[in-house]
Design a protein around this motif. Structure first.
Motif, PDB file in Angstrom:
ATOM      1  N   PRO A  86       9.261  10.890  22.718  1.00 39.66           N
ATOM      2  CA  PRO A  86       9.856  10.806  24.060  1.00 39.66           C
ATOM      3  C   PRO A  86      10.884  11.920  24.238  1.00 39.66           C
ATOM      4  O   PRO A  86      11.859  12.000  23.496  1.00 39.66           O
ATOM      5  CB  PRO A  86      10.515   9.422  24.074  1.00 39.66           C
ATOM      6  N   LEU A  87      10.674  12.760  25.207  1.00 47.15           N
ATOM      7  CA  LEU A  87      11.515  13.944  25.406  1.00 47.15           C
ATOM      8  C   LEU A  87      12.207  13.884  26.761  1.00 47.15           C
ATOM      9  O   LEU A  87      11.677  13.291  27.701  1.00 47.15           O
ATOM     10  CB  LEU A  87      10.663  15.211  25.318  1.00 47.15           C
ATOM     11  N   PRO A  88      13.403  14.526  26.881  1.00 39.84           N
ATOM     12  CA  PRO A  88      14.166  15.242  25.864  1.00 39.84           C
ATOM     13  C   PRO A  88      14.713  14.298  24.785  1.00 39.84           C
ATOM     14  O   PRO A  88      14.944  13.118  25.025  1.00 39.84           O
ATOM     15  CB  PRO A  88      15.312  15.881  26.644  1.00 39.84           C
ATOM     16  N   LEU A  89      14.946  14.894  23.620  1.00 43.12           N
ATOM     17  CA  LEU A  89      15.451  14.168  22.470  1.00 43.12           C
ATOM     18  C   LEU A  89      16.428  15.085  21.752  1.00 43.12           C
ATOM     19  O   LEU A  89      16.246  16.309  21.743  1.00 43.12           O
ATOM     20  CB  LEU A  89      14.291  13.808  21.545  1.00 43.12           C
ATOM     21  N   ALA A  90      17.471  14.498  21.163  1.00 44.76           N
ATOM     22  CA  ALA A  90      18.432  15.319  20.430  1.00 44.76           C
ATOM     23  C   ALA A  90      18.815  14.637  19.127  1.00 44.76           C
ATOM     24  O   ALA A  90      18.766  13.403  19.007  1.00 44.76           O
ATOM     25  CB  ALA A  90      19.688  15.577  21.271  1.00 44.76           C
ATOM     26  N   ASP A 137      10.604   3.584  22.446  1.00 47.52           N
ATOM     27  CA  ASP A 137       9.429   4.371  22.042  1.00 47.52           C
ATOM     28  C   ASP A 137       9.722   5.190  20.784  1.00 47.52           C
ATOM     29  O   ASP A 137       8.878   5.296  19.887  1.00 47.52           O
ATOM     30  CB  ASP A 137       9.003   5.300  23.176  1.00 47.52           C
ATOM     31  N   PHE A 138      10.916   5.771  20.719  1.00 44.53           N
ATOM     32  CA  PHE A 138      11.299   6.566  19.553  1.00 44.53           C
ATOM     33  C   PHE A 138      11.304   5.698  18.293  1.00 44.53           C
ATOM     34  O   PHE A 138      10.779   6.089  17.246  1.00 44.53           O
ATOM     35  CB  PHE A 138      12.676   7.179  19.798  1.00 44.53           C
ATOM     36  N   LEU A 139      11.892   4.515  18.382  1.00 49.77           N
ATOM     37  CA  LEU A 139      11.961   3.627  17.224  1.00 49.77           C
ATOM     38  C   LEU A 139      10.571   3.161  16.799  1.00 49.77           C
ATOM     39  O   LEU A 139      10.292   3.022  15.597  1.00 49.77           O
ATOM     40  CB  LEU A 139      12.841   2.421  17.547  1.00 49.77           C
ATOM     41  N   GLU A 140       9.693   2.921  17.763  1.00 57.10           N
ATOM     42  CA  GLU A 140       8.317   2.569  17.425  1.00 57.10           C
ATOM     43  C   GLU A 140       7.623   3.688  16.658  1.00 57.10           C
ATOM     44  O   GLU A 140       6.963   3.453  15.635  1.00 57.10           O
ATOM     45  CB  GLU A 140       7.521   2.265  18.693  1.00 57.10           C
TER      46      GLU A 140
END
Length: 322
Positions: free
Chosen positions: A239-243, A271-274
């Motif tokens: 999932p973007l943007p991401l930092a 979504d990132f954690l998944e």
């Protein structure tokens, strides 16, 4: 790796927005390092003190060509930088290494009808503020004894899209005027690539800012920064943007309301954690409630507001490798 130095000149900056039509100011290969000069405050330069106006900046203010004034935003950006081989669907990774203010003065501004309280203040106020570069702080208001430490970062980091004249004020999935004060070196920012070469531009130096940027501006400052640019063909699923900062992973959401921006930042964190920790959606959602912190990034870059989610690394079982 090749090291590049990109000075801000009438040939290497653009004002007011992003455009697919602007020729690259610099072409690099993936993994190259760039040290870039940026100037801030073109709309207010005629009211600025001499210390705010080095000759190179004054030359830009007075002689920038019309074709490099691409939209109605207030930001002067250095770039675009073309990354050889970067293609749509890939990800541009920006590794920020250093950021430092260039001048011993910055400004902040409030304007009627803008900011977090658009109906309360009916007079424009422009304040140029001395910066103690040696001590790394300012006093504001002058004589108040209130000391604020410098925490410099770039407010605007973005890639071009197919739009010919995208205003520099609202942020979006392309990055742009993110105004996230946590993007202080060392950190990494991941942006989607929309056009060949990515066409990355940077500017809008902030010497310090509070979450929300509520009066309209931060301490706006000319800035120098060093960063690496890498094309990543393996991260399109994220999932973007991401930092990533030294102590956290950060998702971002942008929308016309804070509620919608929050929902976007939260959805992206789930979504990132998944994807990176292989959590099921329900566990990821509950973990967000227990251990992830959501902050207002900015509420003034009309029409888009921003919210970011902060996942502390200290709660994770190990490091996440991207």
């Amino acid at each position: 790796m090749t090291d590049h130095h990109l000075k801000a000149t009438c040939e290497t900056v653009h004002f007011g927005g992003f455009s697919a039509q602007i020729p690259p100011a610099l072409t690099v290969r993936s993994g190259d390092r760039v040290t870039v000069e940026t100037f801030s405050g073109l709309p207010v330069y005629q009211q600025a003190p001499p210390a705010f106006l080095p000759p190179a900046f004054l030359e830009i203010c007075e002689n920038l060509a019309p074709e490099r004034r691409v939209a109605a935003g207030p930001h002067l950006l250095t770039g675009p930088i073309y990354v050889t081989g970067a293609e749509p669907g890939e990800v541009l990774e920006i590794r920020l290494e250093t950021v430092r203010p260039l001048l011993p003065v910055g400004f902040t501004l409030t304007s009627p009808g803008k900011g977090g309280l658009p109906d309360r203040f009916d007079q424009e106020k422009l304040e140029f503020i001395p910066i103690d570069l040696a001590a790394g702080r300012i006093e504001f208001p002058t004589g108040s004894g209130i000391k604020l430490p410098l925490k410099p970062f770039f407010g605007t980091l973005g890639v071009a899209t197919a739009a010919r004249d995208r205003n520099s004020i609202p942020p979006g999935d392309y990055g742009g005027n993110i105004d996230n004060r946590l993007l202080q070196p060392p950190c990494r920012l991941f942006l989607p690539v929309f056009l060949p070469g990515a066409r990355f531009s940077i500017g809008d130096g902030h010497s310090l800012q509070g979450d929300g940027e509520v009066c309209l501006t931060a301490l706006e400052t000319s800035m120098e920064g060093t960063f690496e640019l890498l094309r990543r063909a393996d991260l399109g699923h994220l999932p973007l943007p991401l930092a990533e900062t030294a102590d956290a992973w950060i998702t971002m959401g942008f929308a016309e309301t804070l509620d919608a921006a929050f929902e976007s930042a939260l959805t992206r964190m789930v979504d990132f954690l998944e994807k990176v920790l292989s959590l099921n959606p329900e566990d990821a959602y509950m973990l967000c409630s227990l251990g992830v912190h959501f902050h207002i990034t900015q509420a003034v870059n009309a029409p888009m507001k921003g919210v970011h989610g902060i996942l502390p690394k200290e709660i994770l079982p190990g490091s996440i490798q991207l």
